[in-house]
Scaffold this active site. Structure first.
Site, PDB file in Angstrom:
ATOM      1  N   GLY A  30       8.245  -2.186   7.292  1.00  0.00           N
ATOM      2  CA  GLY A  30       7.139  -1.462   6.653  1.00  0.00           C
ATOM      3  C   GLY A  30       6.696  -0.280   7.492  1.00  0.00           C
ATOM      4  O   GLY A  30       5.527   0.097   7.472  1.00  0.00           O
ATOM      5  N   GLY A  31       7.648   0.321   8.215  1.00  0.00           N
ATOM      6  CA  GLY A  31       7.297   1.402   9.157  1.00  0.00           C
ATOM      7  C   GLY A  31       7.168   2.775   8.516  1.00  0.00           C
ATOM      8  O   GLY A  31       6.844   3.738   9.206  1.00  0.00           O
ATOM      9  N   GLY A  32       7.400   2.862   7.196  1.00  0.00           N
ATOM     10  CA  GLY A  32       7.373   4.177   6.550  1.00  0.00           C
ATOM     11  C   GLY A  32       5.989   4.667   6.176  1.00  0.00           C
ATOM     12  O   GLY A  32       5.816   5.846   5.834  1.00  0.00           O
ATOM     13  N   ASP A  34      14.868  -4.877   2.058  1.00  0.00           N
ATOM     14  CA  ASP A  34      13.823  -5.685   1.434  1.00  0.00           C
ATOM     15  C   ASP A  34      13.778  -7.000   2.210  1.00  0.00           C
ATOM     16  O   ASP A  34      14.741  -7.786   2.169  1.00  0.00           O
ATOM     17  CB  ASP A  34      14.161  -5.922  -0.052  1.00  0.00           C
ATOM     18  CG  ASP A  34      13.025  -6.631  -0.789  1.00  0.00           C
ATOM     19  OD1 ASP A  34      12.326  -7.447  -0.161  1.00  0.00           O
ATOM     20  OD2 ASP A  34      12.847  -6.363  -1.989  1.00  0.00           O
ATOM     21  N   PHE A  94      -2.738  -7.935  -3.260  1.00  0.00           N
ATOM     22  CA  PHE A  94      -3.642  -7.360  -4.258  1.00  0.00           C
ATOM     23  C   PHE A  94      -4.759  -8.355  -4.470  1.00  0.00           C
ATOM     24  O   PHE A  94      -4.624  -9.536  -4.132  1.00  0.00           O
ATOM     25  CB  PHE A  94      -2.925  -7.013  -5.572  1.00  0.00           C
ATOM     26  CG  PHE A  94      -2.066  -8.119  -6.136  1.00  0.00           C
ATOM     27  CD1 PHE A  94      -2.632  -9.218  -6.765  1.00  0.00           C
ATOM     28  CD2 PHE A  94      -0.681  -8.051  -6.027  1.00  0.00           C
ATOM     29  CE1 PHE A  94      -1.840 -10.229  -7.279  1.00  0.00           C
ATOM     30  CE2 PHE A  94       0.121  -9.067  -6.540  1.00  0.00           C
ATOM     31  CZ  PHE A  94      -0.460 -10.160  -7.163  1.00  0.00           C
ATOM     32  N   SER A 130       0.123 -15.369 -12.077  1.00  0.00           N
ATOM     33  CA  SER A 130       1.301 -16.101 -12.535  1.00  0.00           C
ATOM     34  C   SER A 130       1.963 -16.714 -11.302  1.00  0.00           C
ATOM     35  O   SER A 130       1.709 -16.289 -10.158  1.00  0.00           O
ATOM     36  CB  SER A 130       2.276 -15.150 -13.224  1.00  0.00           C
ATOM     37  OG  SER A 130       2.816 -14.245 -12.278  1.00  0.00           O
ATOM     38  N   TYR A 176      -8.368 -13.241   8.097  1.00  0.00           N
ATOM     39  CA  TYR A 176      -8.485 -14.370   7.156  1.00  0.00           C
ATOM     40  C   TYR A 176      -7.265 -15.297   7.227  1.00  0.00           C
ATOM     41  O   TYR A 176      -7.157 -16.233   6.441  1.00  0.00           O
ATOM     42  CB  TYR A 176      -8.818 -13.914   5.728  1.00  0.00           C
ATOM     43  CG  TYR A 176      -7.863 -12.962   5.034  1.00  0.00           C
ATOM     44  CD1 TYR A 176      -6.534 -13.295   4.805  1.00  0.00           C
ATOM     45  CD2 TYR A 176      -8.318 -11.733   4.559  1.00  0.00           C
ATOM     46  CE1 TYR A 176      -5.675 -12.436   4.148  1.00  0.00           C
ATOM     47  CE2 TYR A 176      -7.466 -10.860   3.891  1.00  0.00           C
ATOM     48  CZ  TYR A 176      -6.139 -11.219   3.684  1.00  0.00           C
ATOM     49  OH  TYR A 176      -5.280 -10.381   3.032  1.00  0.00           O
ATOM     50  N   LYS A 225      -0.273 -15.348   5.461  1.00  0.00           N
ATOM     51  CA  LYS A 225      -0.607 -14.893   6.822  1.00  0.00           C
ATOM     52  C   LYS A 225      -0.903 -16.100   7.729  1.00  0.00           C
ATOM     53  O   LYS A 225      -0.606 -16.071   8.923  1.00  0.00           O
ATOM     54  CB  LYS A 225      -1.797 -13.938   6.797  1.00  0.00           C
ATOM     55  CG  LYS A 225      -1.534 -12.591   6.109  1.00  0.00           C
ATOM     56  CD  LYS A 225      -0.707 -11.638   6.952  1.00  0.00           C
ATOM     57  CE  LYS A 225      -0.716 -10.224   6.364  1.00  0.00           C
ATOM     58  NZ  LYS A 225       0.159  -9.297   7.079  1.00  0.00           N
TER      59      LYS A 225
END
Ligand code: HXC
Ligand code: NAP
Length: 293
Positions: A22-24, A73, A105, A113, A156, A171
């Site tokens: 996720g470095g972008g 991914d 989110f 779902s 959290y 997490k």
């Protein structure tokens, strides 16, 4: 000197090869930039290769360092193994894995779902597991003397949080993995630590967690005892320390960087902050009067 300044000495990460998932974008990009300024070679990975290429180019121009964009991914173990091999091919070794990629989110849990819940668990928990397992196996098989895993969690992870239940669940698992492997893999020279950031404005998090006018309605800074949100360089300073050899004796730690936010929510009487200074004389008199009866 203030908190937006750079902390470590020049070349503090000169001989390091670091992979940032996720470095972008967002915090991953901010940490990557600082690692490069400190002399590390960094591979940045995510699903969006175009974004990664643009970020790599931008950071190479700004820092004069080396950044390798790799599509991966983290939900798919074969892609993670390919990303590891591509890093080794380019740089010859890898010293640090920074599990930063995440998905999140806000939603009432009963509206989710099964696939929505899985999506977050798959990115955050399974993705961190995939990278950790692939890199750990490599380090152990190749008998590398020392290496480091740094996981980005949240506060959290241990309190839990309503409305982000898949993220909190995932997490918490990443935090358990951090502490478990800190013990199990120390004999292989692998350190495992985590950072738990409080609110640090990024497009990725803010668009999903504070959509529409929520950002104005819920001013995150007001929840923080220090009355401000985090600055990206503050997080980058901490991350650089934790992946550097200066932190060689830190293992199994989760470092909170949130201005005191989660503790403010936890302390039973913290709400008394709302009482104005001048009212304390009156309250003290009331309490003492009770005692004297
Ligand atoms: C309910 C939702 C939803 C929403 C998606 N879904 N958004 N359900 N409410 N808001 C459901 C979809 O309907 C679908 O289920 C399933 O989730 C998968 O959605 P896709 O869009 O197909 O998934 P994908 O394309 O893989 O995208 C993943 C994502 C997306 C997580 C949904 O937001 C993303 O790419 N995020 C990456 C970046 C990110 O989230 N950054 C923020 C990290 S911040 P069905 O059943 O319909 O198929 C963070 C900060 C924590 O962690 C603390 C801050 C203070
Ligand atoms: P962000 O910019 O949205 O970062 C998330 C990154 O993860 C993106 O670069 C995204 O890239 C990547 N990603 C998502 N799904 C992926 C997948 N399946 N495979 C590979 N990469 C994937 O948000 P951020 O705020 O910087 O968050 C960074 C980290 O900090 C996260 O772990 C987050 O939980 C944590 N955090 C942030 C805050 C905050 O206030 N910002 C607070 C606490 C914790 P692609 O979309 O290109 O794949």
């Amino acid at each position: 000197m203030d908190f937006t300044k750079k902390m470590l000495r020049d070349n503090a990460l000169a001989d390091k090869v670091i992979v940032v998932t996720g470095g972008g974008s967002g915090l991953g990009k901010a940490m990557t930039k600082y690692f490069m300024e400190l002399g590390a070679k960094v591979a940045i990975t995510s699903r969006d290769l175009e974004k990664l290429k643009n970020t790599a180019k931008e950071l190479e121009t700004e820092t004069g360092g080396i950044c390798l964009p790799l599509q991966c991914d983290v939900r798919h173990y074969d892609q993670v193994e390919a990303m590891l091999q591509a890093t080794l091919k380019e740089f010859g070794k890898v010293d640090v894995l920074l599990n930063n990629a995440a998905g999140n989110f806000i939603a009432p849990t009963e509206r989710l779902s099964a696939n929505a819940f899985d999506t977050i668990i798959d990115i955050v928990l399974k993705g961190s597991k995939n990278c950790t397992l692939a890199f750990g196996k490599h380090w152990i098989d190749s008998k590398q003397e020392s290496s480091t895993i740094l996981n980005i969690v949240t506060t959290y992870a241990w309190t839990g949080s309503a409305y982000v239940v898949p993220s909190a669940t995932a997490k918490a698992g990443v935090l358990a993995m951090t502490r478990s492997l800190a013990v199990e893999w120390a004999k292989y020279g692998i350190r495992s630590n985590a950072i738990a950031p409080g609110p640090f404005p990024t497009k990725g998090a803010w668009d999903r967690l504070l959509p529409g006018d929520l950002a104005e309605k819920f001013d995150m800074a007001k929840k923080v005892p220090l009355k401000r949100v985090g600055d990206h360089q503050e997080l980058a300073n901490l991350a650089a320390y934790l992946v550097s050899d200066f932190s060689a004796y830190m293992n199994g730690e989760v470092v909170t960087i949130d201005g005191g936010e989660w503790l403010k929510g936890a302390g039973q009487f913290n709400l008394l902050e709302a009482i104005p200074e001048e009212m304390w004389d009156h309250l003290e008199a009331l309490i003492k009067a009770k005692k004297n009866k």
